[in-house]
Motif scaffolding. Structure first.
Motif, PDB file in Angstrom:
ATOM      1  N   ASN A 127      37.289  53.847  37.081  1.00  0.00           N
ATOM      2  CA  ASN A 127      37.408  55.169  36.545  1.00  0.00           C
ATOM      3  C   ASN A 127      38.943  55.378  36.059  1.00  0.00           C
ATOM      4  O   ASN A 127      39.503  56.388  36.013  1.00  0.00           O
ATOM      5  N   VAL A 128      39.653  54.135  35.702  1.00  0.00           N
ATOM      6  CA  VAL A 128      40.877  54.119  35.735  1.00  0.00           C
ATOM      7  C   VAL A 128      41.309  53.747  33.974  1.00  0.00           C
ATOM      8  O   VAL A 128      40.946  52.659  33.568  1.00  0.00           O
ATOM      9  N   HIS A 129      41.651  54.508  32.959  1.00  0.00           N
ATOM     10  CA  HIS A 129      41.674  53.868  31.705  1.00  0.00           C
ATOM     11  C   HIS A 129      42.833  54.649  30.747  1.00  0.00           C
ATOM     12  O   HIS A 129      43.210  54.382  29.841  1.00  0.00           O
ATOM     13  N   GLN A 130      43.622  55.624  31.275  1.00  0.00           N
ATOM     14  CA  GLN A 130      44.674  56.302  30.477  1.00  0.00           C
ATOM     15  C   GLN A 130      45.671  56.880  31.440  1.00  0.00           C
ATOM     16  O   GLN A 130      45.538  56.851  32.556  1.00  0.00           O
ATOM     17  N   HIS A 166      37.911  39.082  41.957  1.00  0.00           N
ATOM     18  CA  HIS A 166      36.940  39.993  41.059  1.00  0.00           C
ATOM     19  C   HIS A 166      38.067  41.126  40.675  1.00  0.00           C
ATOM     20  O   HIS A 166      38.447  41.660  41.517  1.00  0.00           O
ATOM     21  N   VAL A 167      37.664  41.689  39.304  1.00  0.00           N
ATOM     22  CA  VAL A 167      38.375  42.944  38.887  1.00  0.00           C
ATOM     23  C   VAL A 167      37.116  43.884  38.397  1.00  0.00           C
ATOM     24  O   VAL A 167      36.576  43.493  37.326  1.00  0.00           O
ATOM     25  N   VAL A 168      37.127  45.060  38.729  1.00  0.00           N
ATOM     26  CA  VAL A 168      35.950  45.861  38.239  1.00  0.00           C
ATOM     27  C   VAL A 168      36.715  47.068  37.266  1.00  0.00           C
ATOM     28  O   VAL A 168      37.837  47.731  37.934  1.00  0.00           O
ATOM     29  N   LEU A 169      36.734  46.994  36.095  1.00  0.00           N
ATOM     30  CA  LEU A 169      37.292  47.913  35.199  1.00  0.00           C
ATOM     31  C   LEU A 169      36.455  48.781  34.399  1.00  0.00           C
ATOM     32  O   LEU A 169      35.454  48.636  34.070  1.00  0.00           O
ATOM     33  N   ASP A 170      37.015  49.753  34.008  1.00  0.00           N
ATOM     34  CA  ASP A 170      36.612  51.131  33.113  1.00  0.00           C
ATOM     35  C   ASP A 170      36.361  50.545  31.820  1.00  0.00           C
ATOM     36  O   ASP A 170      37.362  49.558  31.242  1.00  0.00           O
ATOM     37  N   ALA A 171      35.216  50.212  30.901  1.00  0.00           N
ATOM     38  CA  ALA A 171      34.983  49.897  29.865  1.00  0.00           C
ATOM     39  C   ALA A 171      36.077  50.214  28.891  1.00  0.00           C
ATOM     40  O   ALA A 171      36.187  49.687  27.778  1.00  0.00           O
ATOM     41  N   ARG A 172      36.514  51.616  28.989  1.00  0.00           N
ATOM     42  CA  ARG A 172      37.607  52.120  28.007  1.00  0.00           C
ATOM     43  C   ARG A 172      38.927  51.558  28.321  1.00  0.00           C
ATOM     44  O   ARG A 172      39.788  51.895  27.381  1.00  0.00           O
ATOM     45  N   LEU A 173      39.328  50.719  29.168  1.00  0.00           N
ATOM     46  CA  LEU A 173      40.515  50.297  29.609  1.00  0.00           C
ATOM     47  C   LEU A 173      41.176  49.170  28.496  1.00  0.00           C
ATOM     48  O   LEU A 173      40.177  48.175  28.398  1.00  0.00           O
ATOM     49  N   ARG A 174      41.845  49.197  27.867  1.00  0.00           N
ATOM     50  CA  ARG A 174      42.531  48.255  26.984  1.00  0.00           C
ATOM     51  C   ARG A 174      43.505  47.330  27.704  1.00  0.00           C
ATOM     52  O   ARG A 174      44.580  48.053  28.161  1.00  0.00           O
ATOM     53  N   VAL A 206      39.524  34.756  37.278  1.00  0.00           N
ATOM     54  CA  VAL A 206      39.268  36.015  37.826  1.00  0.00           C
ATOM     55  C   VAL A 206      38.129  36.732  37.086  1.00  0.00           C
ATOM     56  O   VAL A 206      38.063  36.494  35.782  1.00  0.00           O
ATOM     57  N   GLU A 207      37.018  37.051  37.637  1.00  0.00           N
ATOM     58  CA  GLU A 207      35.725  37.485  37.024  1.00  0.00           C
ATOM     59  C   GLU A 207      35.994  38.888  36.736  1.00  0.00           C
ATOM     60  O   GLU A 207      36.527  39.783  37.516  1.00  0.00           O
ATOM     61  N   VAL A 208      35.910  39.240  35.848  1.00  0.00           N
ATOM     62  CA  VAL A 208      36.110  40.812  35.166  1.00  0.00           C
ATOM     63  C   VAL A 208      34.838  41.490  34.797  1.00  0.00           C
ATOM     64  O   VAL A 208      33.882  40.845  34.034  1.00  0.00           O
ATOM     65  N   GLU A 209      34.397  42.749  35.451  1.00  0.00           N
ATOM     66  CA  GLU A 209      33.396  43.490  35.118  1.00  0.00           C
ATOM     67  C   GLU A 209      33.704  44.710  34.609  1.00  0.00           C
ATOM     68  O   GLU A 209      34.345  45.436  35.241  1.00  0.00           O
ATOM     69  N   ARG A 210      32.995  45.276  33.340  1.00  0.00           N
ATOM     70  CA  ARG A 210      33.344  46.354  32.791  1.00  0.00           C
ATOM     71  C   ARG A 210      32.314  47.361  33.108  1.00  0.00           C
ATOM     72  O   ARG A 210      31.087  47.091  33.157  1.00  0.00           O
TER      73      ARG A 210
END
Length: 279
Positions: A8-11, A32-40, A49-53
């Motif tokens: 939930n972090v993107h701005q 593993h890293v779980v990221l907000d789909a909106r994060l650039r 590192v496996e990244v999941e959006r």
């Protein structure tokens, strides 16, 4: 293994701090890293590192919690970067990084739209449900530590970190420097109510009534804060205010604004960190 859970972090300041953390990852430091789909992202992560959006929806967030529960193993460390503990019990060591004071100070939400108030209410319930399953809470300032311990009754450790500030030089500004600046003041902030733009513009109205019209740059995005930007435009026309709204968001853009302004003004009423003051 380290798992960074930030769906939930993107701005804003959270994005800056998260990018600094991700930029410090080396081979073998995180699984593993779980990221907000909106994060650039501003750089590539290590190849191991496996990244999941995660989609910014309720269903996406709940699915992320279920996947975290399925994926985590005993001996892992899960760093929850977005203020909230895991929704489901995990076999791993759980560390929660709290940066949003609205998860600590529960009142003062009347200025927010109803949708935001409802979301925060549910997040408060989420936090209270999962806090007993957290091994450690970390914050970034002593004042935030005090608020967490007094308001929530839990212990927190101060672990401050900021992005690289090598491009910023702190020194006194000469008259020659001030003469070449485009703006008298700049306020680098998004449009949430606690950023206090309304009071700042009201102060500019008072100054205009006394014959003073300093130039002010605001880094607002009209698409994110349309009502606020429209109100500011009306104030500009009615009172002849010298205010410019720019959508600058990148760190390079912000550094340029610092160089173009005589001073940073910071009227925010509810910050937990004050990243721009650090810069």
């Amino acid at each position: 293994n380290l798992v960074i859970h930030a769906p939930n972090v993107h701005q804003g300041g959270g994005r800056v701090l998260l990018l600094a953390l991700l930029g410090a990852l080396g081979p073998g430091t995180a699984r593993h890293v779980v990221l907000d789909a909106r994060l650039r992202l501003d750089r590539d992560l290590p190849s191991d590192v496996e990244v999941e959006r995660i989609a910014p929806t309720i269903a996406g967030r709940l699915m992320a919690e279920w996947r975290l529960w399925r994926r985590t193993r005993k001996g892992d460390t899960v760093l929850c970067f977005g203020n909230l503990p895991p929704l489901l019990p995990l076999p791993a060591r759980v560390v929660v990084y709290i940066q949003n004071r609205y998860h600590v100070i529960r009142g003062g939400l009347g200025r927010f739209p109803m949708a935001v108030r409802v979301r925060l209410w549910f997040e408060h319930r989420w936090f209270d449900l999962g806090r007993r399953r957290v091994d450690a809470f970390i914050v970034h300032t002593p004042s935030m530590q005090r608020d967490v311990e007094q308001q929530l009754g839990i212990q927190a450790k101060v672990m401050p970190f900021v992005n690289d500030t090598g491009s910023y030089t702190r020194r006194a500004m000469s008259a020659r420097d001030r003469a070449g600046r485009k703006y008298d003041f700049v306020y680098v902030a998004s449009g949430e109510p606690h950023k206090n733009h309304t009071r700042l513009v009201e102060a500019w109205r008072i100054l205009a009534g006394d014959g003073y019209r300093p130039t002010l740059c605001l880094t607002l995005n009209p698409g994110d804060a349309p009502k606020l930007c429209q109100w500011i435009e009306r104030q500009k026309l009615e009172y002849g205010l010298q205010i410019e709204i720019t959508g600058a968001t990148g760190e390079g853009d912000v550094a340029g604004l610092y160089r173009a302004a005589g001073a940073l003004i910071y009227p925010s009423t509810f910050e937990s960190f004050g990243l721009r003051l650090i810069e």
